[in-house]
Design an enzyme around this catalytic site. Structure first.
Site, PDB file in Angstrom:
ATOM      1  N   PRO A 249       0.769  -1.293  -0.030  1.00  0.00           N
ATOM      2  CG  PRO A 249      -0.467  -1.270   1.834  1.00  0.00           C
ATOM      3  CD  PRO A 249       0.648  -1.942   1.189  1.00  0.00           C
ATOM      4  CD  GLU A 250       3.039   2.975  -4.102  1.00  0.00           C
ATOM      5  OE1 GLU A 250       3.039   4.075  -4.561  1.00  0.00           O
ATOM      6  OE2 GLU A 250       3.576   1.864  -4.763  1.00  0.00           O
TER       7      GLU A 250
ATOM      8  NE  ARG B 194       6.373 -11.726   2.151  1.00  0.00           N
ATOM      9  CZ  ARG B 194       6.709 -11.258   0.992  1.00  0.00           C
ATOM     10  NH1 ARG B 194       5.973 -10.712   0.213  1.00  0.00           N
ATOM     11  NH2 ARG B 194       7.968 -10.721   0.890  1.00  0.00           N
TER      12      ARG B 194
END
Ligand SMILES: [Zn+2]
Length: 275
Positions: free
Chosen positions: A2-3, A112
């Site tokens: 996500p940015e 992750r």
């Protein structure tokens, strides 16, 4: 990963779902998610606190609490929130749970394991290492043409890498940095300090445009699935070059090229972005 646009949409959704509600219980399941707080501290400092507001700083989410503390959250690669009924089963990678006084629980799921949380004193947020060195917010007046010009003038970094440096520009990651450079017709390898003032101005304008378009791509929140991640649209909605190697540039038709910069892929048009 996500940015800024994706984090902004999750932030807005969290604000809608949690502001004004009280955390009746909190549990840190994977201790490394919040390395600055022990699981016991984490639970004790959130229990009984009301969520006053949820805001964003760079790619960080800040949940300001009624007890003088703020929960700082970074989604990193795969961090995502689920807002579910209290009796629902946890997701496979649930690393933290906040039970709310509306009969719901908020799960932080992170496949992750790169996500980060921290409970900090709100008055000391300015000293939090993750936040203290961040560049101005792109949509703030501080992110002015002069700011960007001065910042780039002092940087010999390649412009793509300068855009990823959160002390220079916040919120851009690999996708939107590539897109902004394509829109501004700037070669990603050009040293930042060699950009002329008009080209810096154009780049700033295109950064704001691509971020704004991606934020506007906000999907309806699916309350049944409860997955806050699904509320943001896919970036391909705005992507012209990202992950489009070999496909025609939408402006000139030349095949998009992929190069590696700072161990990450950059996509660009060799014709539009020759210099
Ligand atoms: Zn082109």
């Amino acid at each position: 990963m996500p940015e800024l646009p994706e984090v902004e949409i999750v932030t807005r959704r969290l604000r809608e779902l949690t502001a004004g509600k009280t955390i009746i219980k909190a549990q840190l399941i994977r201790a490394r998610l919040s390395p600055e707080n022990s699981p016991r501290q984490f639970a004790a400092s959130l229990k009984g606190a009301r969520v006053e507001d949820v805001s964003r700083r760079g790619k960080h989410i800040l949940a300001r609490l009624s007890n003088g503390r703020t929960l700082v959250i970074h989604l990193r690669m795969t961090g995502r929130f689920f807002y579910l009924d209290r009796g629902a089963e946890n997701t496979p990678h649930t690393h933290a749970v906040l039970w709310l006084d509306d009969g719901k629980k908020l799960l932080f799921d992170d496949q992750r394991h790169f996500g980060l949380m921290m409970v900090a004193r709100t008055a000391e947020l300015g000293r939090v290492k993750y936040l203290s060195k961040l560049a101005p917010e792109p949509f703030s007046p501080e992110f002015s043409p002069e700011y960007l010009h001065d910042t780039f003038k002092r940087s010999s970094q390649q412009i793509k890498l300068a855009l990823l440096d959160q002390t220079k520009v916040v919120g851009l990651g690999n996708i939107y940095a590539s897109e902004a450079l394509h829109r501004a017709k700037i070669n990603p390898r050009l040293p930042a300090q060699r950009l002329s003032k008009p080209r810096v101005d154009l780049l700033r304008k295109e950064i704001l445009a691509v971020l704004g378009e991606a934020i506007a791509n906000d999907n309806q929140f699916d309350a049944e699935a409860g997955d806050l991640d699904s509320s943001y649209g896919r970036y391909d909605h705005v992507a012209r070059v990202y992950e489009r190697e070999g496909r025609p540039c939408p402006v000139c038709g030349a095949p998009i090229r992929r190069i590696t910069q700072g161990a990450r892929s950059t996509y660009y048009c060799p014709k539009c972005q020759r210099r």
